[in-house]
Design a protein around this motif. Structure first.
Motif, PDB file in Angstrom:
ATOM      1  N   GLY A   9       0.795  -1.224   0.000  1.00 14.43           N
ATOM      2  CA  GLY A   9       0.000   0.000   0.000  1.00 14.43           C
ATOM      3  C   GLY A   9       0.825   1.270   0.000  1.00 14.43           C
ATOM      4  O   GLY A   9       0.290   2.373  -0.112  1.00 14.43           O
ATOM      5  N   ALA A  10       2.143   1.158   0.117  1.00 14.75           N
ATOM      6  CA  ALA A  10       3.025   2.337   0.143  1.00 14.75           C
ATOM      7  C   ALA A  10       3.123   2.964  -1.238  1.00 14.75           C
ATOM      8  O   ALA A  10       3.058   2.270  -2.252  1.00 14.75           O
ATOM      9  N   THR A  27       0.027  -0.416   9.986  1.00 16.31           N
ATOM     10  CA  THR A  27      -0.115  -0.701  11.408  1.00 16.31           C
ATOM     11  C   THR A  27      -1.555  -1.051  11.752  1.00 16.31           C
ATOM     12  O   THR A  27      -2.483  -0.678  11.042  1.00 16.31           O
ATOM     13  N   ASN A  28      -1.728  -1.768  12.828  1.00 16.79           N
ATOM     14  CA  ASN A  28      -3.045  -2.114  13.374  1.00 16.79           C
ATOM     15  C   ASN A  28      -3.965  -2.786  12.355  1.00 16.79           C
ATOM     16  O   ASN A  28      -5.142  -2.477  12.278  1.00 16.79           O
ATOM     17  N   GLY A  29      -3.438  -3.679  11.555  1.00 13.27           N
ATOM     18  CA  GLY A  29      -4.253  -4.414  10.603  1.00 13.27           C
ATOM     19  C   GLY A  29      -4.668  -3.631   9.371  1.00 13.27           C
ATOM     20  O   GLY A  29      -5.383  -4.141   8.530  1.00 13.27           O
ATOM     21  N   SER A  30      -4.236  -2.402   9.259  1.00 13.98           N
ATOM     22  CA  SER A  30      -4.573  -1.569   8.110  1.00 13.98           C
ATOM     23  C   SER A  30      -3.648  -1.905   6.951  1.00 13.98           C
ATOM     24  O   SER A  30      -2.520  -2.343   7.151  1.00 13.98           O
ATOM     25  N   ASN A  31      -4.112  -1.681   5.733  1.00 10.65           N
ATOM     26  CA  ASN A  31      -3.230  -1.844   4.579  1.00 10.65           C
ATOM     27  C   ASN A  31      -2.763  -0.488   4.059  1.00 10.65           C
ATOM     28  O   ASN A  31      -2.158  -0.401   3.012  1.00 10.65           O
ATOM     29  N   LYS A  32      -3.051   0.586   4.789  1.00 10.72           N
ATOM     30  CA  LYS A  32      -2.630   1.928   4.393  1.00 10.72           C
ATOM     31  C   LYS A  32      -1.226   2.185   4.940  1.00 10.72           C
ATOM     32  O   LYS A  32      -0.980   2.083   6.128  1.00 10.72           O
ATOM     33  N   ALA A  33      -0.326   2.500   4.025  1.00 13.92           N
ATOM     34  CA  ALA A  33       1.068   2.730   4.406  1.00 13.92           C
ATOM     35  C   ALA A  33       1.487   4.124   3.958  1.00 13.92           C
ATOM     36  O   ALA A  33       0.684   4.894   3.444  1.00 13.92           O
ATOM     37  N   ALA A  34       2.741   4.429   4.106  1.00 12.35           N
ATOM     38  CA  ALA A  34       3.282   5.766   3.870  1.00 12.35           C
ATOM     39  C   ALA A  34       3.236   6.193   2.410  1.00 12.35           C
ATOM     40  O   ALA A  34       3.241   5.378   1.493  1.00 12.35           O
ATOM     41  N   SER A  35       3.247   7.495   2.246  1.00  8.28           N
ATOM     42  CA  SER A  35       3.408   8.135   0.950  1.00  8.28           C
ATOM     43  C   SER A  35       4.747   8.861   0.998  1.00  8.28           C
ATOM     44  O   SER A  35       4.914   9.811   1.762  1.00  8.28           O
ATOM     45  N   ILE A  36       5.695   8.388   0.225  1.00  9.03           N
ATOM     46  CA  ILE A  36       7.063   8.900   0.228  1.00  9.03           C
ATOM     47  C   ILE A  36       7.239   9.803  -0.991  1.00  9.03           C
ATOM     48  O   ILE A  36       6.956   9.389  -2.110  1.00  9.03           O
ATOM     49  N   GLY A  45      18.040   0.609   8.491  1.00  2.20           N
ATOM     50  CA  GLY A  45      17.298   0.326   9.708  1.00  2.20           C
ATOM     51  C   GLY A  45      16.134   1.258  10.003  1.00  2.20           C
ATOM     52  O   GLY A  45      15.457   1.092  11.009  1.00  2.20           O
ATOM     53  N   ALA A  46      15.891   2.236   9.152  1.00  2.00           N
ATOM     54  CA  ALA A  46      14.787   3.174   9.395  1.00  2.00           C
ATOM     55  C   ALA A  46      13.455   2.449   9.241  1.00  2.00           C
ATOM     56  O   ALA A  46      13.305   1.558   8.411  1.00  2.00           O
ATOM     57  N   THR A  47      12.483   2.864  10.054  1.00  2.00           N
ATOM     58  CA  THR A  47      11.150   2.283  10.010  1.00  2.00           C
ATOM     59  C   THR A  47      10.139   3.406   9.855  1.00  2.00           C
ATOM     60  O   THR A  47      10.141   4.360  10.641  1.00  2.00           O
ATOM     61  N   ILE A  48       9.295   3.286   8.846  1.00  2.00           N
ATOM     62  CA  ILE A  48       8.231   4.263   8.588  1.00  2.00           C
ATOM     63  C   ILE A  48       6.931   3.481   8.680  1.00  2.00           C
ATOM     64  O   ILE A  48       6.680   2.594   7.866  1.00  2.00           O
ATOM     65  N   ILE A  49       6.126   3.795   9.688  1.00  2.00           N
ATOM     66  CA  ILE A  49       4.940   2.991   9.974  1.00  2.00           C
ATOM     67  C   ILE A  49       3.680   3.835   9.897  1.00  2.00           C
ATOM     68  O   ILE A  49       3.625   4.931  10.451  1.00  2.00           O
ATOM     69  N   GLY A  50       2.669   3.310   9.233  1.00  2.00           N
ATOM     70  CA  GLY A  50       1.365   3.946   9.184  1.00  2.00           C
ATOM     71  C   GLY A  50       1.194   4.858   7.984  1.00  2.00           C
ATOM     72  O   GLY A  50       2.071   4.984   7.128  1.00  2.00           O
TER      73      GLY A  50
END
Length: 99
Positions: A9-10, A27-36, A45-50
């Protein structure tokens, strides 16, 4: 350091540089992820969540945890990530050449 994990979904812009061990997830069962945005540097090692937005020319520091929107042309780092510099990603990006 490990694989790069990107949620389907990113949305990722042009000319982004993503290093090993980075995660762009939902996150939390959603399929919506970040817009980069375009020309974004994401360090190891960076983490972008939600469902966050990362602005054009931003840089995400190593092992940063991004859970809020990142403005354009800044560097963020830490857990949770916050602005640590008003330098953009340009020093970390490969310069594209016209031939």
């Amino acid at each position: 350091m490990g694989p790069i994990i990107i949620n389907p979904g990113a949305q990722i812009g042009h000319n982004c540089r993503i290093h090993s061990g980075a995660t762009i997830g939902a996150t939390n069962g959603s399929n919506k992820a970040a817009s980069i945005g375009n020309n974004v540097f994401i360090a190891s090692g960076a983490t972008i969540i939600g469902e966050v937005k990362v602005g054009n020319n931003a840089a995400i520091g190593a092992n940063a945890l991004v859970i809020k929107d990142v403005p354009e042309s800044v560097t963020v780092g830490g857990v949770p990530a916050k602005i640590i510099s008003y330098n953009d990603s340009s020093s970390n990006m490969v310069k594209l050449r016209n031939y």
